[in-house]
Enzyme design. Structure first.
Site, mmCIF file in Angstrom:
data_model
loop_
_atom_site.group_PDB
_atom_site.id
_atom_site.type_symbol
_atom_site.label_atom_id
_atom_site.label_comp_id
_atom_site.label_asym_id
_atom_site.label_seq_id
_atom_site.Cartn_x
_atom_site.Cartn_y
_atom_site.Cartn_z
ATOM 1 N N CYS A 1 0.920 -1.189 0.034
ATOM 2 C CA CYS A 1 0.177 0.146 -0.046
ATOM 3 C C CYS A 1 1.040 1.076 -0.030
ATOM 4 O O CYS A 1 1.946 1.089 -0.526
ATOM 5 C CB CYS A 1 -0.894 -0.016 1.208
ATOM 6 S SG CYS A 1 -2.369 1.117 0.971
ATOM 7 N N ASP B 1 -3.446 1.384 10.160
ATOM 8 C CA ASP B 1 -4.530 2.367 10.296
ATOM 9 C C ASP B 1 -5.038 2.484 11.701
ATOM 10 O O ASP B 1 -5.024 3.537 12.047
ATOM 11 C CB ASP B 1 -5.882 1.748 9.431
ATOM 12 C CG ASP B 1 -6.790 2.711 9.326
ATOM 13 O OD1 ASP B 1 -6.958 3.609 8.699
ATOM 14 O OD2 ASP B 1 -7.778 2.469 10.131
#
Lengths: 323, 323, 323, 323, 323, 323
Positions: free
Chosen positions: D129, D198
């Site tokens: 990512c 996250d």
């Protein structure tokens, strides 16, 4: 005397449990087929094969989940269709039945002989449930001075562990009784686990008394060898062709014990008889033909049924679907 | 009334089991100490501390393996020696006892609140034995619409699983009863395992009902979350200082059941009450102060006993060895 | 007498190895700083701090890879900059030095006391290399009747295992000597592994004598507990800030032994002194402040250096970079 | 100017994504609260707290799943209720907001500094990512001569891997692009995996871009270190109290790409944004306060919110439920 | 010349080690039997078989633990009893001996050819002890440009690693020498492990130089392929029938080196020559008949001894127990 | 008509992809050889064999990495050299070609029949890429009421998962589409993984579409069965002799999609088509001859090529090196 009547009698005895035990059932069925074939009077091969198939299926229907019965019948009849006439067929059946029954009788002794050597001197052995193949192996090892203590699980819900403990005591073998939940707690004191098998699947999974797989898991976690004692007639040909072994549920009574299931009205009570131990937790299967890796299960099955050589179309077509 | 008599009465009640349950025992002992301190008439601090130590040890001797009792006493008395006079000591004891008992009372509810959120919607939950901390958590989750089925093991040899099944049924929660051996067989149908704890060790091992560790092992093998519901007073300070948790053997009667041990004359029968589940198989411990990794056990213990900050010599010296 | 001269003397002694051993080095450096501070005549705080920093760095440069030296210096000087004047600084240094040295002296005994309780009765213990923290723990356990046999590895290339075997024999403790390669072969006969540590890293990895990590791996494979005995001054603050522990290579002579490296002309010969054992293979670290999970390493470090509480900017700014 | 308007403006900007990025969102909200508090004219403490709560909740509602927003608000307001009057409250808010925003700004740099040291010289690094915390760490390590190659996954369905590859190329760092499926195939060529996060859960699980957990699994299988770079404001206090992190599904369009979902009429298309990596596959979390074991997550959370010390009733009662 | 004298001479030479090496011993014994049979003058089959058995047992007794010797004899004599007269028996023995010796001679080359292809281009290879089957494989791979570096362990206590390093240097192959303890430390730099075997057991375990199993364990932990190079005559038929491979202890001198065992008076010194590597850590066994999974060991054994087909009673009965 | 022209035409069609699919290629080549042999006019056996070898190699050169092509040719020609004259050779080729093509045609159906039984009732099945052997198995199971949902991965970079999803929808089978990264996230909802294979290696490794091995790893982690559907002609004889399966890289375009590789100027883009799944993660391989353990791969290969029985020199010498 009418050989069909003999077959019927054997079938009845298997069904009503007066003939019991994986080996006994299989040998009785094999002998009954052989006797029937020996007394068959016709000369037409097709007719003979039809009759044999009928008899085979009738015997098989008495205990359709018993892999030994299935194997006994199939080993007795295998290749019969390739013989040229009825007398040769008869002879082949007689020979194969004799081979099968003698071999099955000798199997347990062979297993004990072979398996006992796998048990290191001074061992604490753990066993589960009540497998005579396993117990004879342990007994032979004890007689050879290799066993110091046998841990016997209770084996709920039937408590066959009580029978095992009794048998060990009667044979003068030191025994420690524990509940099923205590297995992992004691695992680091165990040198080897020895159990039996109900059915061995083509992918190497061993179907045995409920609880076996978690014992195998705990043994693996502690690097304790786990071996299975089983006659080759426990290997299931059906699983070679994909079938999953179905696991019987014996109903709520045994689980609820000593209460009644109705004391737990509204509860679901599950009672699977067996579970499946994956091959990665099994160090060796001890059979009468020697030590076998569980990953070799397909080879054992294919060899038993002479399925060797390149699988030509001809071969595939010639097979009678006996059962 | 003579406060010593009160303490004696509580001690007797704990010993004869009329006061039972980890939380109840701890709260009773704490309150008894507080009451005793409140009515103590002297002014000499040293004398007071000696008296408190005597009382503490007497209460502790009633159940020396109960970690909650130990913790209740220690939490009530901690730091008392640092107060300047008897009134301050008295006040501190009263405050700490109140804190401890209120906190212990609120703990179960807090655990249920916190733990229930860890159970995903539509879960099949497996529990072992009969832990109210675990059951209240499951019940809360059921009320929140998260639980579809609870698998309850039998939990031999005591069969507390029967009590658990009964309690679940009485609370309208669907239950499936299985024997202990069937756990791995059903594990892939389980979404989460929720159990209680007897004692939590400094290295993160959870001491709980025999069989817990093999359930945790099987859960880990199938990537099924395994959580433990336990009040902080289950964390053992002794293990911080190296002590191994000793595991009681309850004798042969329960294991032999329904036979008599004498029916297995010559057999050794072992009946450990607990086993130790290693922290690597535990996803979280749910306490009243929140989710805790088992690897955090030492922190929980050190915090409970205000063992924080650099461990200076002074600190080490000032501690009274209460028990 | 000139205190700087004292510091110089200590530095020289550390450098030329007349002061040896992790604990001794650290205590000597701490005392030297304290003595120096005690005799410092000035009144300017900034000047004093500058001098202290100079002294600290000079002592540190004698063995920059010795985590105990680093920790001894830092523990002695921590927070000094927050004191209001030179006398308070001096007093703080004296107090902290006393605390550190006394605490370091008492640590080994504390570790033996705590660690010995982790060794079950009747144990066969395996140890590697020659760690006094580990050996004192084993000796204490032996005296408490817990140890039946100690397996001592050879610990090539230095063969410290010979020293260990000698020490055990001199202390009347039964010893079995094996080569390093035989560890896994004997692992199932071992009840617990007890080793020391050179450095403990923030992520819980234990840096210890080459070979330690493969012993830990083999212990883990067989579910044998593996514990590390180490004073808290072995925990490395640098690793908290990301630094990897560098592993020294001691050159080819020891590896080629009993030949000469030149006998293997053209060969590369590697001789790392240490390796890193990951925390997942370590059941507990035994320190003088109690049992610690390796995963708690950061907490131990932060507590040693009073790095607790929310990390405010102010806190971050006020720190002197002593070394 | 009306401070409420400022807060409204910030809330709008967060909602319409003109303020983006975990850190930026959190800092903006914190500053808005501080500005609002600074201009509040009243003197009634209760009224002030009510207003603050209203503002806090309004800001929070703009992105209720963003743990950084939640933490920014809570860190700014923590303990305000314990101040004696409005001016002290105001001052505390101003101080805490400044601390939080400065600390958040400095965090990324701190992480890069600390994390880069964990990357061994000559490493092939794999990242997934597009995490700036991870990329800055890699860049710092590259500048220090530690990185030879960066493997960048595609990171379907969004393909943030393309952004990552672009950024690396723009920074002169060698990059290898692979599809997500190829991770295990190349894993033995990788020296370390570095990703962002996250949210970090109390039990140590790291919630990050879908696919992270299977990369961690493959790294673990090959003994390749796996580290997570994350500011402390990514640690979720809610999970301490049991909450599971909910994982958003972003709908079928991205998954069906480059087709339309309607091209697969009748198909269910699932598109979870994140997955959860269990702590056992994470070697270290790199935060601005240093290396943290994932098992330490609860400690980080408790420390951030000053939840240390014994959890007394008083403490529990005094807390305002800000959000 | 008296053929019995020849046999005696060969037996003596094996016993006094002037004939050495697994292959050489086996070929010599096979040739001696063939020569003896070729010159036997009688015509009585039973008498001939008795003589052959006597000779076989005499040769076998010279090194009863050498599986190659056992196999050489058995392969030479297998099925002889099924021949109809002495000339046919003689011819069969001659043919089988020729087959065995030629096949054994060609085996090493075949193994090198096959095994070298398993080594990826640019590999760092680790080997243990001094196996010519492994070294020839590595050399072939080096000549094919596949090997960049060979790590050679010391292989205490005999230090055959020094011989290996010497041989590699003499063949111009780059070598890195390390002590046995350093294996795991360097494992992540290794691309493949290649070792030899002393004996291969029916359950797939490979018996090889002490230390092999912990190298295999470390390779498995890091997902590094581990292959074994071994002629088929290393597969043990006895283990098929349950026998555990006994592991010789070579006494204390080598372990104590360079001291004397008496320097450690009172110490137990254990020196097992071999250990057993379980099949789950072995990726492939390279034999002259191709790549074999360790789990296939029973098939290799059964095929070598023509034990295929359904195991009928007849077959079982006809076997002579040669040794 | 000139049979050589036929062979040329087939070769061209394979090369230009107008003949596609592992089975189709193999059958076409086998038929072409058979046709050619049938029309060959000579009588000299050596000449005939030379011609056959030339034809075989020409056909083989069209797709040298297609194991099915190789096997089709070898199965058609095996043992031809042992026939006594050209007509017998011709006949053997015709028979073997017929056997091979019929068997290959029937294989898929057989696999579906056998494999579908391995899928438990009510299963959620996950598949990867687009294997017709796997999909037919799933379809058969769906028709038997065993499948409730099929998870289909995208299978980047080619997105064959879109084709799979389409095919499942067209067959009325419920499908869930996910990206490759989401596999582990959903694994606990999956009951069984069913994939195909490109090539099966002698050590049991399955070479299949990139990503297969990490799905297998994730399935293993969650104890989800993982089965491979593959015709026996996918088993590679070359790997028996040591060859590693080479894995093609299809260039950067597909990976960069939907951008152009030049958009990532300077980036290395790697695009391996396949990866290797180790046998320890594979529960069973479903072939047309039944369930096979991956560890049995060598047996399957040896049986296909009639390599059974003791490997005598004669046998080894007589083999023609066809390709």
């Amino acid at each position: 005397m009418d050989p069909t009547q003999d077959v019927d009698a054997v079938a009845r005895s298997i069904r009503d449990m007066s003939i019991r035990g994986a080996g006994m059932i299989a040998r009785s069925a094999s002998s009954a087929i052989s006797a029937y074939a020996g007394s068959w009077q016709g000369t037409n091969e097709r007719e003979f094969l039809d009759e044999l198939q009928r008899i085979a299926r009738m015997l098989y229907s008495t205990r359709p989940t018993a892999v030994s019965l299935r194997n006994g019948i199939l080993m007795t009849l295998r290749g019969v269709e390739s013989e040229k006439d009825v007398p040769s067929m008869r002879e082949r059946i007689a020979r194969q039945s004799k081979e099968f029954t003698e071999s099955a009788e000798m199997a347990r002794e062979g297993i004990a002989e072979i398996g006992s050597k796998r048990i290191p001197k001074g061992s604490a052995v753990l066993t589960h449930c009540n497998s005579m193949a396993a117990l004879n192996t342990i007994k032979k090892a004890f007689e050879d001075g290799r066993v110091e203590m046998v841990f016997s699980t209770e084996s709920r819900p039937w408590r066959q562990g009580h029978v095992t403990a009794r048998w060990l005591l009667d044979n003068g073998i030191p025994v420690t009784m524990i509940v099923d939940s205590a297995v992992r707690h004691f695992m680091r004191d165990i040198d080897i686990v020895v159990v039996g098998a109900d059915t061995i699947s083509a992918n190497g999974a061993v179907i045995n008394k409920i609880g076996t797989s978690q014992i195998a898991l705990a043994a693996h976690e502690s690097r304790v060898p786990f071996i299975v004692c089983a006659e080759t007639f426990k290997f299931s040909r059906e699983t070679l062709l994909g079938s999953l072994v179905e696991i019987e549920d014996r109903g709520p009574v045994e689980v609820a014990d000593p209460m009644k299931p109705s004391d737990f009205k509204g509860a679901r009570i599950l009672n699977p008889v067996f579970d499946a131990t994956p091959p990665e937790y099994i160090d060796a299967i001890v059979t009468e033909i020697g030590i076998v890796s569980p990953y070799m299960a397909t080879e054992v099955i294919r060899e038993m049924f002479e399925m060797e050589g390149p699988v030509t179309l001809e071969k595939r077509r010639s097979r009678i679907n006996w059962l």
